[in-house]
Design a protein around this motif. Sequence first.
Motif, PDB file in Angstrom:
ATOM      1  N   ASP A 134      -2.906 -25.699 -31.424  1.00  0.00           N
ATOM      2  CA  ASP A 134      -1.924 -26.502 -30.302  1.00  0.00           C
ATOM      3  C   ASP A 134      -1.420 -25.243 -29.459  1.00  0.00           C
ATOM      4  O   ASP A 134      -0.391 -25.302 -28.754  1.00  0.00           O
ATOM      5  CB  ASP A 134      -1.140 -27.096 -31.223  1.00  0.00           C
ATOM      6  CG  ASP A 134      -0.224 -26.296 -32.329  1.00  0.00           C
ATOM      7  OD1 ASP A 134      -0.467 -25.004 -32.389  1.00  0.00           O
ATOM      8  OD2 ASP A 134       0.741 -26.757 -32.812  1.00  0.00           O
ATOM      9  N   GLY A 135      -1.866 -24.203 -29.564  1.00  0.00           N
ATOM     10  CA  GLY A 135      -1.560 -23.036 -28.720  1.00  0.00           C
ATOM     11  C   GLY A 135      -0.530 -22.101 -29.392  1.00  0.00           C
ATOM     12  O   GLY A 135      -0.058 -21.221 -28.498  1.00  0.00           O
ATOM     13  N   ARG A 136      -0.119 -22.350 -30.587  1.00  0.00           N
ATOM     14  CA  ARG A 136       1.314 -21.504 -30.997  1.00  0.00           C
ATOM     15  C   ARG A 136       0.602 -20.186 -31.306  1.00  0.00           C
ATOM     16  O   ARG A 136      -0.681 -20.011 -31.679  1.00  0.00           O
ATOM     17  CB  ARG A 136       1.842 -22.185 -32.150  1.00  0.00           C
ATOM     18  CG  ARG A 136       2.337 -23.420 -31.687  1.00  0.00           C
ATOM     19  CD  ARG A 136       3.008 -24.293 -32.801  1.00  0.00           C
ATOM     20  NE  ARG A 136       4.145 -23.581 -33.329  1.00  0.00           N
ATOM     21  CZ  ARG A 136       4.874 -24.185 -34.373  1.00  0.00           C
ATOM     22  NH1 ARG A 136       4.660 -25.187 -35.030  1.00  0.00           N
ATOM     23  NH2 ARG A 136       6.031 -23.613 -34.673  1.00  0.00           N
ATOM     24  N   ASN A 137       1.394 -19.067 -31.447  1.00  0.00           N
ATOM     25  CA  ASN A 137       0.834 -17.542 -31.840  1.00  0.00           C
ATOM     26  C   ASN A 137       1.757 -17.275 -32.716  1.00  0.00           C
ATOM     27  O   ASN A 137       3.306 -17.017 -32.824  1.00  0.00           O
ATOM     28  CB  ASN A 137       1.093 -16.816 -30.776  1.00  0.00           C
ATOM     29  CG  ASN A 137       0.643 -15.569 -30.935  1.00  0.00           C
ATOM     30  OD1 ASN A 137       1.350 -14.605 -30.970  1.00  0.00           O
ATOM     31  ND2 ASN A 137      -0.547 -15.278 -31.501  1.00  0.00           N
ATOM     32  N   PHE A 138       1.269 -17.162 -34.109  1.00  0.00           N
ATOM     33  CA  PHE A 138       2.404 -16.270 -35.239  1.00  0.00           C
ATOM     34  C   PHE A 138       1.703 -15.082 -35.534  1.00  0.00           C
ATOM     35  O   PHE A 138       0.396 -14.770 -35.310  1.00  0.00           O
ATOM     36  CB  PHE A 138       2.040 -17.461 -36.445  1.00  0.00           C
ATOM     37  CG  PHE A 138       2.231 -18.735 -36.088  1.00  0.00           C
ATOM     38  CD1 PHE A 138       3.733 -19.199 -36.455  1.00  0.00           C
ATOM     39  CD2 PHE A 138       1.502 -19.597 -35.890  1.00  0.00           C
ATOM     40  CE1 PHE A 138       4.298 -20.265 -36.168  1.00  0.00           C
ATOM     41  CE2 PHE A 138       1.955 -21.023 -36.013  1.00  0.00           C
ATOM     42  CZ  PHE A 138       3.386 -21.435 -35.911  1.00  0.00           C
ATOM     43  N   GLU A 161       7.137 -15.841 -34.997  1.00  0.00           N
ATOM     44  CA  GLU A 161       6.289 -16.805 -33.745  1.00  0.00           C
ATOM     45  C   GLU A 161       6.675 -16.005 -32.624  1.00  0.00           C
ATOM     46  O   GLU A 161       7.816 -15.962 -32.264  1.00  0.00           O
ATOM     47  CB  GLU A 161       6.689 -18.410 -33.770  1.00  0.00           C
ATOM     48  CG  GLU A 161       5.835 -18.973 -32.809  1.00  0.00           C
ATOM     49  CD  GLU A 161       6.031 -20.605 -32.762  1.00  0.00           C
ATOM     50  OE1 GLU A 161       5.271 -21.535 -32.214  1.00  0.00           O
ATOM     51  OE2 GLU A 161       6.927 -20.902 -33.758  1.00  0.00           O
ATOM     52  N   ARG A 162       5.785 -15.768 -31.599  1.00  0.00           N
ATOM     53  CA  ARG A 162       6.130 -15.390 -30.150  1.00  0.00           C
ATOM     54  C   ARG A 162       5.902 -16.805 -29.438  1.00  0.00           C
ATOM     55  O   ARG A 162       4.846 -17.515 -29.420  1.00  0.00           O
ATOM     56  CB  ARG A 162       4.941 -14.470 -29.544  1.00  0.00           C
ATOM     57  CG  ARG A 162       5.087 -13.248 -30.422  1.00  0.00           C
ATOM     58  CD  ARG A 162       4.448 -12.130 -30.147  1.00  0.00           C
ATOM     59  NE  ARG A 162       2.870 -12.385 -30.339  1.00  0.00           N
ATOM     60  CZ  ARG A 162       2.046 -11.469 -30.137  1.00  0.00           C
ATOM     61  NH1 ARG A 162       2.312 -10.188 -29.496  1.00  0.00           N
ATOM     62  NH2 ARG A 162       0.795 -11.681 -30.218  1.00  0.00           N
ATOM     63  N   ILE A 163       7.023 -17.039 -28.678  1.00  0.00           N
ATOM     64  CA  ILE A 163       6.997 -18.365 -27.821  1.00  0.00           C
ATOM     65  C   ILE A 163       6.967 -17.738 -26.232  1.00  0.00           C
ATOM     66  O   ILE A 163       8.066 -17.218 -26.012  1.00  0.00           O
ATOM     67  CB  ILE A 163       8.244 -19.174 -28.157  1.00  0.00           C
ATOM     68  CG1 ILE A 163       8.041 -19.409 -29.670  1.00  0.00           C
ATOM     69  CG2 ILE A 163       8.443 -20.236 -27.359  1.00  0.00           C
ATOM     70  CD1 ILE A 163       9.354 -20.263 -30.168  1.00  0.00           C
ATOM     71  N   TYR A 164       6.191 -18.124 -25.443  1.00  0.00           N
ATOM     72  CA  TYR A 164       5.990 -17.985 -24.084  1.00  0.00           C
ATOM     73  C   TYR A 164       6.535 -18.924 -23.384  1.00  0.00           C
ATOM     74  O   TYR A 164       6.404 -20.223 -23.802  1.00  0.00           O
ATOM     75  CB  TYR A 164       4.547 -17.563 -23.596  1.00  0.00           C
ATOM     76  CG  TYR A 164       3.988 -16.258 -24.636  1.00  0.00           C
ATOM     77  CD1 TYR A 164       4.322 -14.940 -23.975  1.00  0.00           C
ATOM     78  CD2 TYR A 164       3.269 -16.512 -25.817  1.00  0.00           C
ATOM     79  CE1 TYR A 164       3.784 -13.896 -24.645  1.00  0.00           C
ATOM     80  CE2 TYR A 164       2.880 -15.323 -26.614  1.00  0.00           C
ATOM     81  CZ  TYR A 164       3.250 -14.046 -25.905  1.00  0.00           C
ATOM     82  OH  TYR A 164       2.697 -12.910 -26.561  1.00  0.00           O
ATOM     83  N   GLN A 194      10.171 -15.094 -26.572  1.00  0.00           N
ATOM     84  CA  GLN A 194      11.068 -15.233 -27.554  1.00  0.00           C
ATOM     85  C   GLN A 194      10.623 -15.240 -28.925  1.00  0.00           C
ATOM     86  O   GLN A 194       9.275 -15.284 -29.269  1.00  0.00           O
ATOM     87  CB  GLN A 194      11.430 -16.655 -27.767  1.00  0.00           C
ATOM     88  CG  GLN A 194      12.399 -17.310 -26.545  1.00  0.00           C
ATOM     89  CD  GLN A 194      12.927 -18.709 -26.774  1.00  0.00           C
ATOM     90  OE1 GLN A 194      12.246 -19.368 -27.199  1.00  0.00           O
ATOM     91  NE2 GLN A 194      14.154 -18.902 -26.111  1.00  0.00           N
ATOM     92  N   VAL A 195      11.143 -14.549 -29.892  1.00  0.00           N
ATOM     93  CA  VAL A 195      10.465 -14.202 -31.087  1.00  0.00           C
ATOM     94  C   VAL A 195      11.409 -14.749 -32.281  1.00  0.00           C
ATOM     95  O   VAL A 195      12.554 -14.638 -32.517  1.00  0.00           O
ATOM     96  CB  VAL A 195      10.629 -12.650 -31.537  1.00  0.00           C
ATOM     97  CG1 VAL A 195      10.254 -12.314 -32.688  1.00  0.00           C
ATOM     98  CG2 VAL A 195       9.854 -11.698 -30.443  1.00  0.00           C
ATOM     99  N   VAL A 196      10.800 -15.789 -32.914  1.00  0.00           N
ATOM    100  CA  VAL A 196      11.272 -16.497 -33.977  1.00  0.00           C
ATOM    101  C   VAL A 196      11.034 -16.082 -35.466  1.00  0.00           C
ATOM    102  O   VAL A 196       9.828 -16.122 -35.798  1.00  0.00           O
ATOM    103  CB  VAL A 196      11.111 -18.008 -33.951  1.00  0.00           C
ATOM    104  CG1 VAL A 196      11.750 -18.864 -34.960  1.00  0.00           C
ATOM    105  CG2 VAL A 196      11.586 -18.332 -32.627  1.00  0.00           C
TER     106      VAL A 196
END
Length: 96
Positions: free
Chosen positions: A19-23, A43-46, A53-55
């Motif tokens: 689904d395009g998420r990056n962990f 998680e890196r959110i673009y 954003q870094v979660v």
Amino acid sequence: MASYLQEMVDHMVSVTTNDGRNFVGVLKGYDQCINIILDDSFERIYSPKDDVQVVDLGLYIVRGDNIALIGEVEPNIKQHTQGDTARAEPMKPVTH
């Protein structure tokens, strides 16, 4: 795939999901279905409008049938990601 993952155990990896998420996290283990366990993960959110954003997630499990890509990354990647001003469209879902 399993022998490839064995070489990456206890190394920092980046995982892109279908689904395009990056962990990103330390690969601690996996099973025969390629479900993986990441420790000290985030998680890196673009976004096209905001900085990356870094979660923080801590210990995290990713289902094997949702993994599109796994690769080893630098151990200090989190330091490089924080304060990253890169902007990008979120990835579209991966289709097989």
